[in-house]
Scaffold this motif. Structure first.
Motif, PDB file in Angstrom:
ATOM      1  N   GLY A  75      13.256  38.708  -1.567  1.00 16.28           N
ATOM      2  CA  GLY A  75      12.552  37.374  -1.236  1.00 16.28           C
ATOM      3  C   GLY A  75      13.233  36.359  -1.965  1.00 16.28           C
ATOM      4  O   GLY A  75      13.176  35.540  -1.437  1.00 16.28           O
ATOM      5  N   TYR A  76      13.647  36.633  -3.069  1.00 12.82           N
ATOM      6  CA  TYR A  76      13.605  35.609  -3.686  1.00 12.82           C
ATOM      7  C   TYR A  76      15.042  35.590  -4.636  1.00 12.82           C
ATOM      8  O   TYR A  76      14.820  34.717  -5.180  1.00 12.82           O
ATOM      9  N   THR A  77      15.608  36.770  -4.468  1.00 12.67           N
ATOM     10  CA  THR A  77      16.619  36.818  -4.788  1.00 12.67           C
ATOM     11  C   THR A  77      17.993  37.185  -3.991  1.00 12.67           C
ATOM     12  O   THR A  77      18.155  37.669  -3.764  1.00 12.67           O
ATOM     13  N   ARG A  78      18.386  36.522  -2.859  1.00 18.70           N
ATOM     14  CA  ARG A  78      18.758  36.293  -1.686  1.00 18.70           C
ATOM     15  C   ARG A  78      19.989  35.659  -1.650  1.00 18.70           C
ATOM     16  O   ARG A  78      20.880  35.193  -2.323  1.00 18.70           O
TER      17      ARG A  78
ATOM     18  N   THR B  64      25.303  25.802   0.403  1.00 16.24           N
ATOM     19  CA  THR B  64      23.749  27.248   0.157  1.00 16.24           C
ATOM     20  C   THR B  64      23.487  26.457  -0.795  1.00 16.24           C
ATOM     21  O   THR B  64      23.675  25.733  -1.628  1.00 16.24           O
ATOM     22  N   GLY B  65      21.529  27.356  -0.698  1.00 17.40           N
ATOM     23  CA  GLY B  65      20.919  26.823  -2.630  1.00 17.40           C
ATOM     24  C   GLY B  65      21.476  27.929  -2.832  1.00 17.40           C
ATOM     25  O   GLY B  65      22.258  29.086  -2.975  1.00 17.40           O
ATOM     26  N   HIS B  66      20.841  27.886  -4.456  1.00 17.53           N
ATOM     27  CA  HIS B  66      21.228  29.312  -5.111  1.00 17.53           C
ATOM     28  C   HIS B  66      19.895  29.423  -5.883  1.00 17.53           C
ATOM     29  O   HIS B  66      19.130  29.013  -6.868  1.00 17.53           O
ATOM     30  N   ASP B  67      19.771  30.965  -5.845  1.00 20.15           N
ATOM     31  CA  ASP B  67      18.539  31.282  -6.265  1.00 20.15           C
ATOM     32  C   ASP B  67      18.518  32.297  -7.512  1.00 20.15           C
ATOM     33  O   ASP B  67      20.163  32.743  -7.538  1.00 20.15           O
ATOM     34  N   GLU B  68      17.889  32.059  -8.896  1.00 24.49           N
ATOM     35  CA  GLU B  68      17.940  31.573 -10.235  1.00 24.49           C
ATOM     36  C   GLU B  68      17.622  33.737 -10.021  1.00 24.49           C
ATOM     37  O   GLU B  68      16.863  34.239  -9.910  1.00 24.49           O
ATOM     38  N   ASP B  69      18.522  34.547 -11.192  1.00 27.68           N
ATOM     39  CA  ASP B  69      18.140  35.157 -11.362  1.00 27.68           C
ATOM     40  C   ASP B  69      16.942  35.704 -12.018  1.00 27.68           C
ATOM     41  O   ASP B  69      16.379  35.026 -12.773  1.00 27.68           O
ATOM     42  N   ASN B  70      16.781  36.957 -11.594  1.00 28.99           N
ATOM     43  CA  ASN B  70      15.132  37.361 -11.778  1.00 28.99           C
ATOM     44  C   ASN B  70      14.280  35.929 -10.987  1.00 28.99           C
ATOM     45  O   ASN B  70      13.100  36.623 -11.822  1.00 28.99           O
ATOM     46  N   SER B  71      14.111  35.862 -10.328  1.00 28.81           N
ATOM     47  CA  SER B  71      13.516  35.055  -9.535  1.00 28.81           C
ATOM     48  C   SER B  71      11.767  35.644  -8.876  1.00 28.81           C
ATOM     49  O   SER B  71      12.456  36.771  -8.503  1.00 28.81           O
ATOM     50  N   THR B  72      10.772  35.201  -9.479  1.00 31.70           N
ATOM     51  CA  THR B  72       9.441  35.830  -8.622  1.00 31.70           C
ATOM     52  C   THR B  72       9.038  34.580  -8.012  1.00 31.70           C
ATOM     53  O   THR B  72       8.252  35.138  -7.076  1.00 31.70           O
ATOM     54  N   TYR B  73       9.776  33.706  -7.363  1.00 30.15           N
ATOM     55  CA  TYR B  73       9.678  32.687  -6.226  1.00 30.15           C
ATOM     56  C   TYR B  73      10.817  32.067  -6.184  1.00 30.15           C
ATOM     57  O   TYR B  73      11.844  32.477  -6.900  1.00 30.15           O
ATOM     58  N   PHE B  74      10.406  30.852  -5.285  1.00 28.00           N
ATOM     59  CA  PHE B  74      12.174  29.919  -4.732  1.00 28.00           C
ATOM     60  C   PHE B  74      12.534  29.539  -5.709  1.00 28.00           C
ATOM     61  O   PHE B  74      12.308  27.934  -5.883  1.00 28.00           O
ATOM     62  N   THR B  75      12.860  29.905  -7.704  1.00 23.99           N
ATOM     63  CA  THR B  75      13.289  29.555  -8.457  1.00 23.99           C
ATOM     64  C   THR B  75      14.654  28.802  -8.182  1.00 23.99           C
ATOM     65  O   THR B  75      15.569  29.474  -8.220  1.00 23.99           O
ATOM     66  N   MET B  76      14.692  27.289  -8.369  1.00 25.60           N
ATOM     67  CA  MET B  76      16.076  27.143  -7.732  1.00 25.60           C
ATOM     68  C   MET B  76      16.182  25.577  -7.352  1.00 25.60           C
ATOM     69  O   MET B  76      15.623  24.957  -7.588  1.00 25.60           O
ATOM     70  N   LYS B  77      17.278  25.218  -8.587  1.00 28.19           N
ATOM     71  CA  LYS B  77      17.830  24.277  -9.697  1.00 28.19           C
ATOM     72  C   LYS B  77      18.662  23.149  -8.559  1.00 28.19           C
ATOM     73  O   LYS B  77      19.211  22.542  -9.325  1.00 28.19           O
ATOM     74  N   GLU B  78      19.601  23.549  -8.599  1.00 28.97           N
ATOM     75  CA  GLU B  78      20.924  22.946  -7.959  1.00 28.97           C
ATOM     76  C   GLU B  78      21.276  23.818  -6.180  1.00 28.97           C
ATOM     77  O   GLU B  78      21.046  24.589  -6.068  1.00 28.97           O
ATOM     78  N   TRP B  79      22.913  23.185  -5.672  1.00 29.89           N
ATOM     79  CA  TRP B  79      23.129  23.216  -4.555  1.00 29.89           C
ATOM     80  C   TRP B  79      24.636  24.000  -4.848  1.00 29.89           C
ATOM     81  O   TRP B  79      25.073  23.309  -5.894  1.00 29.89           O
ATOM     82  N   ARG B  80      25.080  24.442  -3.979  1.00 24.31           N
ATOM     83  CA  ARG B  80      26.567  24.990  -3.921  1.00 24.31           C
ATOM     84  C   ARG B  80      26.713  25.197  -2.942  1.00 24.31           C
ATOM     85  O   ARG B  80      26.858  25.195  -2.162  1.00 24.31           O
TER      86      ARG B  80
END
Length: 468
Positions: free
Chosen positions: A294-297, A56-72
């Protein structure tokens, strides 16, 4: 999601669910979304050696965009109890990448696992497809080639190997592309080819002349009974999941209809489909967790059966999720981060390897579903650590407030990674039951748990609350 946000959101969600969503008000029956400790997105399942590995991807907390830095990555042998394997790959894996750890997929070939992911190329500012490689499905993954495999500014790779051994990589938004991968899986022959997006092949979109078909992004291509399937996110925004089929891996494609209609609180969706232990499973994401959107899925799953003619039935999102496929053995070591449902718990890397459950406060709990106690468990042992005053692990069944089978006292150990083992006698644990480990104690963080294991009551019972 962060603890502070979880606490606020959970209290609001509990009040709303009690009125409108009784399934969420009864977490004992709710196993979707699959992961409750963080926000996850863009599921990519892989079946390997009797387990389903979910990337999976990882949506960061409080994201207001597709802010993603790692995979899980998570895995399960029964489709309900999922083990958290942490983050085996991140943006830092690719020295040439600057941002956007978005939707990818893993495939196994010749004992190696290849993870195709879209990231932003620092040098060009465009999205490109990178390849991670590992000898294990849980990583760690390294950059296989030190540069993009392919780059044209588009995203969402999917990969599969045809019966004859030819591998294909597809990707694209707004277009749909493919290349024929070589057997090394890190190079390709020929050039990227664009698949014609015809209305016959991918459905008709109204009111958008720039995109006349329903195809949007997130293709998932596979083969079943001689038929090729392309399941994709359709008609943004909000997206639904549609699909097409073809007699060959490159077409011609015929649009077949809707797999999952637009629903839920995420305006995107992303599909992955596998067969496992006699069942077919459809993975997707939504915004169903507290604070979700939409940005915290969050990733979820449904079991389904293909129609007799090979078509895919239309499915809806549920909170129940897939039924359990098997049982869990409590008499072998089980990772504490193997979870069907949790409240308040988070996970982190453990100094003893794997991950541990941590940041536990009074009343938090972990549910493990379908635990096969058989003739009965006589004692419970857990590996614990506490940089505070410790607390208690309540062993319960049926619900977080269900029958109390035993209580283990956890001492302060002098550090959050200073591990010791505690044991306690248990009663009433027979047959197959849902297990709840409820964590209690004073204010603040209590302790961490790395693993646990029961001992059958036919063997000698260790001294209650003995420490090593």
């Amino acid at each position: 999601m962060s603890r502070r946000l979880r606490r606020i959101a959970a209290s609001v969600a509990a009040a709303l669910c009690a009125i409108a969503l009784p399934a969420f008000a009864a977490p004992a029956r709710a196993d979707n979304p699959i992961v409750q400790t963080i926000y996850t997105a863009d599921p990519a399942p892989l079946v390997h050696n009797g387990r389903v590995y979910l990337y999976t991807g990882h949506d960061e907390d409080n994201s207001t965009y597709f802010t993603m830095k790692e995979w899980r990555v998570y895995s399960s042998a029964d489709m309900v109890n999922w083990t958290d394997h942490g983050s085996p790959m991140s943006l830092a894996t690719f020295s040439w990448a600057s941002a956007d750890a978005w939707a990818g997929q893993v495939i196994n070939r010749n004992g190696r696992f290849y993870w195709y992911v879209p990231v932003k190329n620092r040098a060009t500012g465009r999205m490109a497809i990178g390849v991670g490689v590992s000898s294990s499905p849980t990583g760690p993954f390294t950059d296989a080639i030190g540069r993009p495999l392919v780059e044209n500014g588009e995203i969402d790779p999917t990969v599969f190997i045809d019966d004859g051994g030819q591998a294909y990589l597809y990707w694209g938004n707004p277009n749909l592309w493919y290349v024929r991968l070589n057997t090394d899986m890190i190079s390709y022959s020929g050039s990227a080819t664009r698949i014609p997006l015809t209305t016959a092949g991918f459905g008709t979109r109204t009111g958008n002349t720039a995109r006349p078909t329903l195809y949007e992004e997130g293709p998932w291509v596979y083969k079943r009974n001689g038929l090729y399937y392309n399941v994709f996110a359709a008609r943004c925004c909000s997206e639904f999941i549609g699909y097409s089929t073809a007699p060959g891996p490159t077409g011609p494609w015929t649009y077949r209809g809707t797999v999952m209609p637009t629903q839920g609180s995420s305006f995107t969706n992303h599909a992955g489909i596998v067969d496992f232990n006699g069942g077919s499973y459809f993975f997707y994401h939504n915004g169903a967790l507290p604070g979700g959107g939409g940005y915290t899925r969050s990733v979820a799953v449904e079991k389904f059966t293909y129609n007799a003619d090979g078509t895919i039935p239309t499915m809806s999102m549920t909170t129940a999720g897939a039924p359990q496929n098997g049982t869990l053995n409590p008499y072998v070591r089980q990772e504490a981060e193997t979870i069907a449902w949790s409240s308040g718990a988070e996970t982190e890397p453990s100094s003893e390897g794997t991950m541990n459950v941590g940041y536990l406060e009074n009343g938090d709990y972990v549910k493990v579903k379908g635990v096969a106690f058989g003739g009965g468990a006589g004692s419970f042992t857990a590996r614990v650590a506490s940089g505070a005053n410790g607390g208690r692990i309540e062993v319960r069944t049926g619900s977080p407030s269900g029958a109390l089978a035993g209580t283990c006292t956890v001492p302060g150990t002098g550090g959050w990674q200073a591990w010791t083992s505690v044991s306690c006698a248990t009663t009433g644990l027979t047959g197959t039951q849902d297990l709840y480990l409820r964590f209690t104690g004073g204010a603040g963080y209590l302790f961490n748990v790395n693993w646990w294991q029961f001992t059958p009551r036919t063997t000698s019972t260790p001294t209650v609350n003995a420490h090593d």
